[in-house]
Scaffold this motif. Structure first.
Motif, mmCIF file in Angstrom:
data_model
loop_
_atom_site.group_PDB
_atom_site.id
_atom_site.type_symbol
_atom_site.label_atom_id
_atom_site.label_comp_id
_atom_site.label_asym_id
_atom_site.label_seq_id
_atom_site.Cartn_x
_atom_site.Cartn_y
_atom_site.Cartn_z
ATOM 1 N N PHE A 85 -5.370 55.737 33.772
ATOM 2 C CA PHE A 85 -4.524 56.010 34.930
ATOM 3 C C PHE A 85 -4.362 57.522 35.043
ATOM 4 O O PHE A 85 -3.701 58.131 34.213
ATOM 5 C CB PHE A 85 -3.145 55.367 34.750
ATOM 6 C CG PHE A 85 -3.158 53.870 34.767
ATOM 7 C CD1 PHE A 85 -2.808 53.173 35.921
ATOM 8 C CD2 PHE A 85 -3.510 53.151 33.636
ATOM 9 C CE1 PHE A 85 -2.810 51.789 35.933
ATOM 10 C CE2 PHE A 85 -3.507 51.767 33.643
ATOM 11 C CZ PHE A 85 -3.161 51.085 34.798
ATOM 12 N N PHE A 86 -4.963 58.122 36.050
ATOM 13 C CA PHE A 86 -4.833 59.549 36.297
ATOM 14 C C PHE A 86 -3.719 59.704 37.341
ATOM 15 O O PHE A 86 -3.979 59.759 38.542
ATOM 16 C CB PHE A 86 -6.159 60.128 36.783
ATOM 17 C CG PHE A 86 -7.249 60.081 35.749
ATOM 18 C CD1 PHE A 86 -7.397 61.102 34.835
ATOM 19 C CD2 PHE A 86 -8.121 58.995 35.678
ATOM 20 C CE1 PHE A 86 -8.398 61.062 33.872
ATOM 21 C CE2 PHE A 86 -9.118 58.946 34.724
ATOM 22 C CZ PHE A 86 -9.254 59.984 33.817
ATOM 23 N N THR A 87 -2.487 59.747 36.875
ATOM 24 C CA THR A 87 -1.330 59.660 37.765
ATOM 25 C C THR A 87 -1.154 60.883 38.662
ATOM 26 O O THR A 87 -0.732 60.739 39.803
ATOM 27 C CB THR A 87 -0.048 59.420 36.955
ATOM 28 O OG1 THR A 87 0.077 60.426 35.950
ATOM 29 C CG2 THR A 87 -0.085 58.054 36.295
ATOM 30 N N ILE A 122 -3.282 64.647 34.172
ATOM 31 C CA ILE A 122 -2.158 63.965 33.540
ATOM 32 C C ILE A 122 -2.365 62.472 33.685
ATOM 33 O O ILE A 122 -2.787 61.996 34.735
ATOM 34 C CB ILE A 122 -0.835 64.406 34.198
ATOM 35 C CG1 ILE A 122 -0.564 65.874 33.868
ATOM 36 C CG2 ILE A 122 0.318 63.521 33.783
ATOM 37 C CD1 ILE A 122 0.622 66.462 34.588
ATOM 38 N N GLY A 123 -2.082 61.727 32.619
ATOM 39 C CA GLY A 123 -2.231 60.285 32.736
ATOM 40 C C GLY A 123 -2.070 59.544 31.433
ATOM 41 O O GLY A 123 -1.804 60.122 30.385
ATOM 42 N N ALA A 124 -2.247 58.232 31.543
ATOM 43 C CA ALA A 124 -2.200 57.325 30.398
ATOM 44 C C ALA A 124 -3.580 56.705 30.261
ATOM 45 O O ALA A 124 -4.164 56.255 31.250
ATOM 46 C CB ALA A 124 -1.146 56.247 30.610
ATOM 47 N N PHE A 125 -4.069 56.681 29.023
ATOM 48 C CA PHE A 125 -5.443 56.259 28.782
ATOM 49 C C PHE A 125 -5.464 55.128 27.757
ATOM 50 O O PHE A 125 -4.801 55.205 26.724
ATOM 51 C CB PHE A 125 -6.268 57.451 28.312
ATOM 52 C CG PHE A 125 -6.104 58.638 29.224
ATOM 53 C CD1 PHE A 125 -6.790 58.704 30.422
ATOM 54 C CD2 PHE A 125 -5.217 59.654 28.912
ATOM 55 C CE1 PHE A 125 -6.615 59.779 31.286
ATOM 56 C CE2 PHE A 125 -5.030 60.734 29.767
ATOM 57 C CZ PHE A 125 -5.731 60.799 30.967
ATOM 58 N N TYR A 126 -6.214 54.107 28.063
ATOM 59 C CA TYR A 126 -6.325 52.913 27.227
ATOM 60 C C TYR A 126 -7.799 52.772 26.854
ATOM 61 O O TYR A 126 -8.530 51.969 27.435
ATOM 62 C CB TYR A 126 -5.812 51.689 27.995
ATOM 63 C CG TYR A 126 -4.393 51.872 28.473
ATOM 64 C CD1 TYR A 126 -3.330 51.378 27.741
ATOM 65 C CD2 TYR A 126 -4.107 52.569 29.651
ATOM 66 C CE1 TYR A 126 -2.017 51.560 28.155
ATOM 67 C CE2 TYR A 126 -2.800 52.757 30.070
ATOM 68 C CZ TYR A 126 -1.767 52.255 29.326
ATOM 69 O OH TYR A 126 -0.473 52.444 29.742
ATOM 70 N N LYS A 127 -8.240 53.582 25.915
ATOM 71 C CA LYS A 127 -9.659 53.641 25.552
ATOM 72 C C LYS A 127 -10.169 52.324 24.989
ATOM 73 O O LYS A 127 -11.312 51.947 25.237
ATOM 74 C CB LYS A 127 -9.895 54.782 24.560
ATOM 75 C CG LYS A 127 -9.653 56.141 25.178
ATOM 76 C CD LYS A 127 -9.799 57.260 24.181
ATOM 77 C CE LYS A 127 -9.433 58.576 24.843
ATOM 78 N NZ LYS A 127 -9.399 59.682 23.916
ATOM 79 N N ASP A 128 -9.322 51.603 24.267
ATOM 80 C CA ASP A 128 -9.739 50.321 23.696
ATOM 81 C C ASP A 128 -9.914 49.245 24.770
ATOM 82 O O ASP A 128 -10.590 48.250 24.560
ATOM 83 C CB ASP A 128 -8.747 49.848 22.637
ATOM 84 C CG ASP A 128 -7.329 49.701 23.170
ATOM 85 O OD1 ASP A 128 -6.964 50.408 24.137
ATOM 86 O OD2 ASP A 128 -6.580 48.874 22.626
#
Length: 163
Positions: A83-85, A72-78
């Motif tokens: 963030f692997f929360t 689970i997390g938020a990913f900023y590929k650009d």
């Protein structure tokens, strides 16, 4: 003719009400303090998914439910940061668009002692350094230059990385 004009006007009005301007989420610059384990003095590897989404709303991908792998997390590929929360770590890639408190990305493996001391665990492709917030894992390319960082709130014995 009046009915036709009325229907046409209502149809145009209905379409106009659905047309809305949408803003693009803009993120602040990612400032990573490697020694403190914080991002913009606010987030850390222990931050929740909600905190990450609020601070950096411009994510390119988001996983809010576990699919069995716990990633689970938020990913900023650009911006090459993730963030692997649920697993308690932050991963920064070599194309990271932000600022690091220490010039680690692309640094030689032999130049790290002055900042980090000796690694707790050493491998052919990575080193793990004990920090006050957990561990810092540095990955190396074939030229022994850093190409990935992971900041974790876990210890070397308890960390579980996503594939």
């Amino acid at each position: 003719m009046k009915k036709l004009t009325l229907i046409f006007t209502m149809a145009i009005s209905a379409l106009a009400t659905k047309a809305q301007l949408k803003t693009t989420a803009v993120c602040p610059v990612f400032n990573v303090d490697v020694l403190e384990g914080t991002i913009n003095n606010d987030l850390s590897a222990k931050s929740t998914l909600g905190e990450v989404k609020t601070t950096f709303p411009c994510f390119t991908d988001l996983t809010e439910t576990s699919s069995g792998n716990g990633c689970i997390g938020a990913f900023y590929k650009d911006k090459d940061i993730s963030f692997f929360t649920e697993r308690g770590y932050i991963e920064i890639g070599e194309k990271f668009k932000g600022k690091l408190s220490l010039p680690l990305m692309g640094a030689s493996r032999n130049s790290l002692f002055k900042w980090l001391g000796y690694p707790k665990i050493k491998d052919v492709n990575w080193d793990a350094f004990q920090t006050k917030y957990g561990i810092l894992i540095l990955y190396y390319n074939k030229a022994n230059k850093i190409n990935k960082l992971q900041l974790s709130s876990k210890t070397t014995d308890t960390i579980k990385l996503c594939e």
